[in-house]
Design a protein around this motif. Sequence first.
Motif, PDB file in Angstrom:
ATOM      1  N   PHE A  40      72.113 -41.362  48.257  1.00  0.00           N
ATOM      2  CA  PHE A  40      72.258 -40.149  49.052  1.00  0.00           C
ATOM      3  C   PHE A  40      71.142 -40.096  50.081  1.00  0.00           C
ATOM      4  O   PHE A  40      70.062 -40.659  49.880  1.00  0.00           O
ATOM      5  CB  PHE A  40      72.193 -38.899  48.165  1.00  0.00           C
ATOM      6  CG  PHE A  40      73.294 -38.819  47.135  1.00  0.00           C
ATOM      7  CD1 PHE A  40      74.630 -38.848  47.516  1.00  0.00           C
ATOM      8  CD2 PHE A  40      72.996 -38.718  45.782  1.00  0.00           C
ATOM      9  CE1 PHE A  40      75.645 -38.777  46.574  1.00  0.00           C
ATOM     10  CE2 PHE A  40      73.998 -38.634  44.831  1.00  0.00           C
ATOM     11  CZ  PHE A  40      75.320 -38.665  45.228  1.00  0.00           C
TER      12      PHE A  40
ATOM     13  N   GLU B 299      73.165 -29.400  37.330  1.00  0.00           N
ATOM     14  CA  GLU B 299      72.336 -29.072  38.480  1.00  0.00           C
ATOM     15  C   GLU B 299      70.979 -28.491  38.108  1.00  0.00           C
ATOM     16  O   GLU B 299      69.994 -28.635  38.824  1.00  0.00           O
ATOM     17  CB  GLU B 299      73.066 -28.115  39.440  1.00  0.00           C
ATOM     18  CG  GLU B 299      73.347 -26.720  38.888  1.00  0.00           C
ATOM     19  CD  GLU B 299      74.683 -26.644  38.171  1.00  0.00           C
ATOM     20  OE1 GLU B 299      75.243 -25.540  38.123  1.00  0.00           O
ATOM     21  OE2 GLU B 299      75.153 -27.686  37.667  1.00  0.00           O
TER      22      GLU B 299
ATOM     23  N   GLU C 117      72.912 -33.245  48.794  1.00  0.00           N
ATOM     24  CA  GLU C 117      73.881 -34.128  48.151  1.00  0.00           C
ATOM     25  C   GLU C 117      73.509 -34.383  46.697  1.00  0.00           C
ATOM     26  O   GLU C 117      74.378 -34.522  45.837  1.00  0.00           O
ATOM     27  CB  GLU C 117      73.951 -35.455  48.916  1.00  0.00           C
ATOM     28  CG  GLU C 117      74.546 -35.346  50.307  1.00  0.00           C
ATOM     29  CD  GLU C 117      74.530 -36.672  51.037  1.00  0.00           C
ATOM     30  OE1 GLU C 117      75.615 -37.193  51.351  1.00  0.00           O
ATOM     31  OE2 GLU C 117      73.423 -37.192  51.292  1.00  0.00           O
TER      32      GLU C 117
ATOM     33  N   THR D 217      74.851 -44.843  43.301  1.00  0.00           N
ATOM     34  CA  THR D 217      75.120 -44.247  44.605  1.00  0.00           C
ATOM     35  C   THR D 217      73.811 -43.972  45.317  1.00  0.00           C
ATOM     36  O   THR D 217      72.784 -43.751  44.674  1.00  0.00           O
ATOM     37  CB  THR D 217      75.897 -42.925  44.437  1.00  0.00           C
ATOM     38  OG1 THR D 217      77.045 -43.145  43.613  1.00  0.00           O
ATOM     39  CG2 THR D 217      76.344 -42.372  45.778  1.00  0.00           C
TER      40      THR D 217
ATOM     41  N   GLU E 254      74.581 -31.305  44.802  1.00  0.00           N
ATOM     42  CA  GLU E 254      76.034 -31.272  44.656  1.00  0.00           C
ATOM     43  C   GLU E 254      76.517 -32.258  43.606  1.00  0.00           C
ATOM     44  O   GLU E 254      77.428 -31.964  42.828  1.00  0.00           O
ATOM     45  CB  GLU E 254      76.705 -31.557  46.009  1.00  0.00           C
ATOM     46  CG  GLU E 254      76.607 -30.415  47.003  1.00  0.00           C
ATOM     47  CD  GLU E 254      77.199 -29.133  46.465  1.00  0.00           C
ATOM     48  OE1 GLU E 254      78.337 -29.178  45.917  1.00  0.00           O
ATOM     49  OE2 GLU E 254      76.544 -28.089  46.580  1.00  0.00           O
ATOM     50  N   GLU E 255      75.915 -33.453  43.573  1.00  0.00           N
ATOM     51  CA  GLU E 255      76.309 -34.448  42.581  1.00  0.00           C
ATOM     52  C   GLU E 255      75.977 -33.974  41.171  1.00  0.00           C
ATOM     53  O   GLU E 255      76.786 -34.106  40.243  1.00  0.00           O
ATOM     54  CB  GLU E 255      75.612 -35.784  42.873  1.00  0.00           C
ATOM     55  CG  GLU E 255      75.785 -36.843  41.793  1.00  0.00           C
ATOM     56  CD  GLU E 255      77.234 -37.240  41.567  1.00  0.00           C
ATOM     57  OE1 GLU E 255      77.527 -37.829  40.498  1.00  0.00           O
ATOM     58  OE2 GLU E 255      78.084 -36.980  42.443  1.00  0.00           O
TER      59      GLU E 255
ATOM     60  N   PHE F 170      71.837 -42.468  40.685  1.00  0.00           N
ATOM     61  CA  PHE F 170      71.749 -42.454  42.141  1.00  0.00           C
ATOM     62  C   PHE F 170      70.293 -42.493  42.585  1.00  0.00           C
ATOM     63  O   PHE F 170      69.361 -42.269  41.799  1.00  0.00           O
ATOM     64  CB  PHE F 170      72.423 -41.196  42.716  1.00  0.00           C
ATOM     65  CG  PHE F 170      71.852 -39.891  42.218  1.00  0.00           C
ATOM     66  CD1 PHE F 170      70.677 -39.370  42.736  1.00  0.00           C
ATOM     67  CD2 PHE F 170      72.493 -39.167  41.219  1.00  0.00           C
ATOM     68  CE1 PHE F 170      70.155 -38.168  42.289  1.00  0.00           C
ATOM     69  CE2 PHE F 170      71.985 -37.966  40.756  1.00  0.00           C
ATOM     70  CZ  PHE F 170      70.809 -37.461  41.293  1.00  0.00           C
TER      71      PHE F 170
ATOM     72  N   LYS G 197      68.079 -40.963  45.986  1.00  0.00           N
ATOM     73  CA  LYS G 197      68.063 -40.222  47.242  1.00  0.00           C
ATOM     74  C   LYS G 197      66.985 -40.856  48.102  1.00  0.00           C
ATOM     75  O   LYS G 197      65.805 -40.862  47.728  1.00  0.00           O
ATOM     76  CB  LYS G 197      67.783 -38.742  46.993  1.00  0.00           C
ATOM     77  CG  LYS G 197      67.858 -37.860  48.239  1.00  0.00           C
ATOM     78  CD  LYS G 197      66.494 -37.699  48.852  1.00  0.00           C
ATOM     79  CE  LYS G 197      66.566 -36.919  50.168  1.00  0.00           C
ATOM     80  NZ  LYS G 197      65.268 -36.930  50.873  1.00  0.00           N
TER      81      LYS G 197
ATOM     82  N   ARG H  44      78.344 -31.327  40.154  1.00  0.00           N
ATOM     83  CA  ARG H  44      79.629 -31.908  39.766  1.00  0.00           C
ATOM     84  C   ARG H  44      79.604 -32.347  38.308  1.00  0.00           C
ATOM     85  O   ARG H  44      80.614 -32.266  37.606  1.00  0.00           O
ATOM     86  CB  ARG H  44      79.944 -33.105  40.667  1.00  0.00           C
ATOM     87  CG  ARG H  44      81.312 -33.725  40.437  1.00  0.00           C
ATOM     88  CD  ARG H  44      81.493 -34.967  41.296  1.00  0.00           C
ATOM     89  NE  ARG H  44      80.650 -36.058  40.865  1.00  0.00           N
ATOM     90  CZ  ARG H  44      80.931 -36.871  39.851  1.00  0.00           C
ATOM     91  NH1 ARG H  44      82.059 -36.715  39.165  1.00  0.00           N
ATOM     92  NH2 ARG H  44      80.111 -37.843  39.511  1.00  0.00           N
ATOM     93  N   GLN H  45      78.447 -32.791  37.866  1.00  0.00           N
ATOM     94  CA  GLN H  45      78.298 -33.230  36.489  1.00  0.00           C
ATOM     95  C   GLN H  45      77.934 -32.088  35.544  1.00  0.00           C
ATOM     96  O   GLN H  45      77.796 -32.293  34.338  1.00  0.00           O
ATOM     97  CB  GLN H  45      77.208 -34.311  36.395  1.00  0.00           C
ATOM     98  CG  GLN H  45      77.491 -35.548  37.199  1.00  0.00           C
ATOM     99  CD  GLN H  45      76.432 -36.626  36.987  1.00  0.00           C
ATOM    100  OE1 GLN H  45      75.796 -36.684  35.938  1.00  0.00           O
ATOM    101  NE2 GLN H  45      76.237 -37.478  37.974  1.00  0.00           N
TER     102      GLN H  45
END
Length: 280
Positions: A247, A263, A252, A245, A255-256, A191, A193, A259-260
């Motif tokens: 962000f 963090e 965000e 993705t 959070e991503e 991703f 940002k 999720r993986q």
Amino acid sequence: MASVHNILEELHLIACSLLPGETLRFTEDPSGWAALLEAYSANPGMELTSAVHHPAHFQVSASGDDVWFDIELPLEYGVERRAPLVAVKGHHLGRTEQEQWQTTVVEALEEVRGSEYPLYELISTHLLPHIHEASERASATPAVTATGLTAQAPKETSLRYHALFTSHHLKSPQKRRSLSQWSHELMLTGFAKIGHPGVIYCEGVQEDVEEFISRVKGMQWLALRLRFIEPAPSDNDRPRERKWTEFERTGEVVEEMKRQGREHFVVEMGIGSAGNGRTN
């Protein structure tokens, strides 16, 4: 004429972000959209001296690919956010392939719904990358040998690596398009940002991650820092979707990564907070 200005703004973003070999070409143009876009590019604050009565109708394509997209924008698009009309075209498209492409378009339109620049995201983040990805799949199709057996591609033996960049900011449409394009080309997931600060994270085969890093460093940045490149955590149970993705908020990103289960890789770098989901 606010809606026309909005359309020109997005068309200008798209034109600035096109990679070599990609084209945006107006087809039916009785209102002179091509001339309007050229004038807008030279002076975004220009005043429209005459009314525009016909929708913008153009094609988006990539050289060497049989598939292209025929797009029409209603004049109300910039005000009411009406969705563009997108048709998939190709000289050799079969019915099944046509339906698959149209499903891809419908899904992409749904994903960009509510975005600040839906047309730009539709074309730069979804449609053009899909064309390139389909072309790469076709070129990678195993060849049939003289014995009638299918030649097998070599198995992936390289370690999976991941890497993290930070920069002062990430706003350039060209850089954003390049990151998305490279992720598809090198089969990476990750991703970006956008805004301030800029954050770029990717994961994939070691050689591909290293190539991605080399390309990122080859662009001009303000305060670009490679925070790490190292073997990715072993989490074989996590599905590896090749997806890129964008962000807009630091929260965000956290959070991503949460999720993986990763963090700590961003929090330890001072990016966001695992506890409060702080955003920038």
